[in-house]
Design an enzyme around this catalytic site. Structure first.
Site, PDB file in Angstrom:
ATOM      1  N   ASN A   9      22.562 -28.922 -15.151  1.00  0.00           N
ATOM      2  CA  ASN A   9      22.206 -29.291 -13.779  1.00  0.00           C
ATOM      3  C   ASN A   9      20.925 -30.111 -13.838  1.00  0.00           C
ATOM      4  O   ASN A   9      19.854 -29.572 -14.087  1.00  0.00           O
ATOM      5  CB  ASN A   9      22.006 -27.999 -12.958  1.00  0.00           C
ATOM      6  N   TRP A  10      21.069 -31.408 -13.628  1.00  0.00           N
ATOM      7  CA  TRP A  10      19.908 -32.294 -13.783  1.00  0.00           C
ATOM      8  C   TRP A  10      18.991 -32.249 -12.556  1.00  0.00           C
ATOM      9  O   TRP A  10      17.918 -32.831 -12.573  1.00  0.00           O
ATOM     10  CB  TRP A  10      20.361 -33.736 -14.052  1.00  0.00           C
ATOM     11  N   GLU A 169      22.795 -16.846 -11.067  1.00  0.00           N
ATOM     12  CA  GLU A 169      21.464 -17.376 -11.354  1.00  0.00           C
ATOM     13  C   GLU A 169      20.426 -16.582 -10.581  1.00  0.00           C
ATOM     14  O   GLU A 169      20.170 -16.871  -9.400  1.00  0.00           O
ATOM     15  CB  GLU A 169      21.382 -18.849 -10.949  1.00  0.00           C
ATOM     16  N   GLY A 175      13.797 -21.904 -13.578  1.00  0.00           N
ATOM     17  CA  GLY A 175      12.638 -22.778 -13.750  1.00  0.00           C
ATOM     18  C   GLY A 175      11.344 -22.045 -14.043  1.00  0.00           C
ATOM     19  O   GLY A 175      10.267 -22.635 -14.010  1.00  0.00           O
ATOM     20  N   SER A 212      16.494 -20.344 -16.797  1.00  0.00           N
ATOM     21  CA  SER A 212      15.669 -20.461 -18.010  1.00  0.00           C
ATOM     22  C   SER A 212      16.456 -20.266 -19.304  1.00  0.00           C
ATOM     23  O   SER A 212      15.948 -19.695 -20.273  1.00  0.00           O
ATOM     24  CB  SER A 212      14.474 -19.505 -17.944  1.00  0.00           C
ATOM     25  N   GLY A 233      19.264 -25.859 -16.341  1.00  0.00           N
ATOM     26  CA  GLY A 233      18.459 -26.862 -15.643  1.00  0.00           C
ATOM     27  C   GLY A 233      17.575 -27.599 -16.639  1.00  0.00           C
ATOM     28  O   GLY A 233      18.011 -28.521 -17.322  1.00  0.00           O
ATOM     29  N   GLY A 234      16.326 -27.155 -16.742  1.00  0.00           N
ATOM     30  CA  GLY A 234      15.323 -27.828 -17.575  1.00  0.00           C
ATOM     31  C   GLY A 234      15.808 -28.234 -18.962  1.00  0.00           C
ATOM     32  O   GLY A 234      15.632 -29.390 -19.380  1.00  0.00           O
TER      33      GLY A 234
HETATM   34  P1  PGA Z   1      16.580 -23.707 -15.270  1.00  0.00           P
HETATM   35  O1  PGA Z   1      17.530 -24.014 -14.004  1.00  0.00           O
HETATM   36  O2  PGA Z   1      17.469 -23.695 -16.478  1.00  0.00           O
HETATM   37  O3  PGA Z   1      15.592 -24.836 -15.296  1.00  0.00           O
HETATM   38  O4  PGA Z   1      15.944 -22.389 -15.034  1.00  0.00           O
HETATM   39  C1  PGA Z   1      18.804 -23.442 -13.898  1.00  0.00           C
HETATM   40  C2  PGA Z   1      19.461 -23.863 -12.599  1.00  0.00           C
HETATM   41  O5  PGA Z   1      18.777 -23.913 -11.570  1.00  0.00           O
HETATM   42  O6  PGA Z   1      20.662 -24.172 -12.569  1.00  0.00           O
END
Ligand code: PGA
Length: 254
Positions: A9-10, A169, A175, A212, A233-234
């Site tokens: 997920n960018w 999630e 994040g 994360s 995400g990250g």
């Molecule tokens: P993250 O985000 O890996 O940066 O924690 C995950 C998401 O929100 O899909």
């Protein structure tokens, strides 16, 4: 053989040149081999779905949108429809990501309306659910997850329900660099699978963990029996870490 979905997920990151570069790097990375049990999806910002889809065309990397309207078309300024997403090469959409729920106040009803509509289209829904830190600390985790699931599953038929991919999630893990432990994640995934089991045979429902996920913790999370993949995400913004998580899934798929 285990099946995994590894999704990136960018969010609201990249510009066109970087989105294209990242797509290219992921494409090149998987030419070294993607296990038949592993699916890879990237969710770029919607304006980059088309170029990204073109870059990965003909490969096993699929593309999706981060959000989708519950309306098919019309006077809904700023919204993006399922048909639009499909027409530019998108095959999936996230619905109800916690950033949509928390920042943009998407209620369970709004999320349900979106899922209901998307299920009438050719897009595959990735339904995101998860509790906030406050909800977890006050012992409401199971109630919240149950409500988020019931809002959707009570509105749809069995055949549709079987098509949904779920992403668990926990909001406190997104994040923050603090992922759920493998035990916490497994417990929640098992709860979700059992609860969805009230509606369909959920044995094969794909339940992804997000929050994360990194190249370092992917192995322990993806090894859990009820974790069928990751929404990242990250760590999906760097080809190296995203490809490393894919490599972990390749290994665990057996
Ligand atoms: P993250 O985000 O890996 O940066 O924690 C995950 C998401 O929100 O899909």
């Amino acid at each position: 053989m285990r099946q995994y979905v590894i999704a990136g997920n960018w969010k609201m990151n990249t510009v066109l040149s970087r989105a294209e570069e990242l797509a290219q790097q992921i494409k090149q990375g998987i030419t070294q081999g993607l296990h038949s049990g592993v699916s890879v999806i990237v969710f770029p910002p919607s304006v980059f779905i088309h170029p990204v889809a073109q870059h990965v065309q003909g490969t096993r990397v699929k593309v999706g949108a981060q959000n989708c309207s519950n309306e098919p078309y019309g006077a809904f300024t700023g919204e993006i429809s399922a048909d639009m997403i499909t027409s530019v090469g998108g095959e999936y959409t996230l619905i109800g990501h916690s950033e949509r729920r928390v920042i943009y106040k998407e209620s369970n009803d709004v999320v349900a309306a979106k899922v209901k509509h998307v299920l009438t289209t050719s897009l595959t829904t990735v339904l995101c659910i998860g509790e906030t830190l406050q909800e977890r600390q006050s012992g409401q985790t199971w109630t919240v997850l149950q409500q988020q699931l019931d809002a959707v599953y009570t509105q749809i038929d069995k055949t549709s329900a079987e098509k949904i991919i779920i992403a668990y999630e926990p909001v406190w893990a997104i994040g923050t660099g603090v992922a759920a432990t493998k035990e916490e994640a497994q417990e929640a995934h098992n709860f979700i699978r059992k609860h969805v089991g009230n509606y369909i045979d959920s044995t094969n429902t794909m339940i992804l963990y997000g929050g994360s996920v990194t190249a370092d913790n992917a192995d322990q999370l993806l090894s859990q029996p009820d974790i069928n993949g990751a929404l990242i995400g990250g760590a999906s913004l760097k080809a190296e870490s995203f490809l490393s998580i894919i490599a972990t899934a390749n290994k665990l798929a057996g």
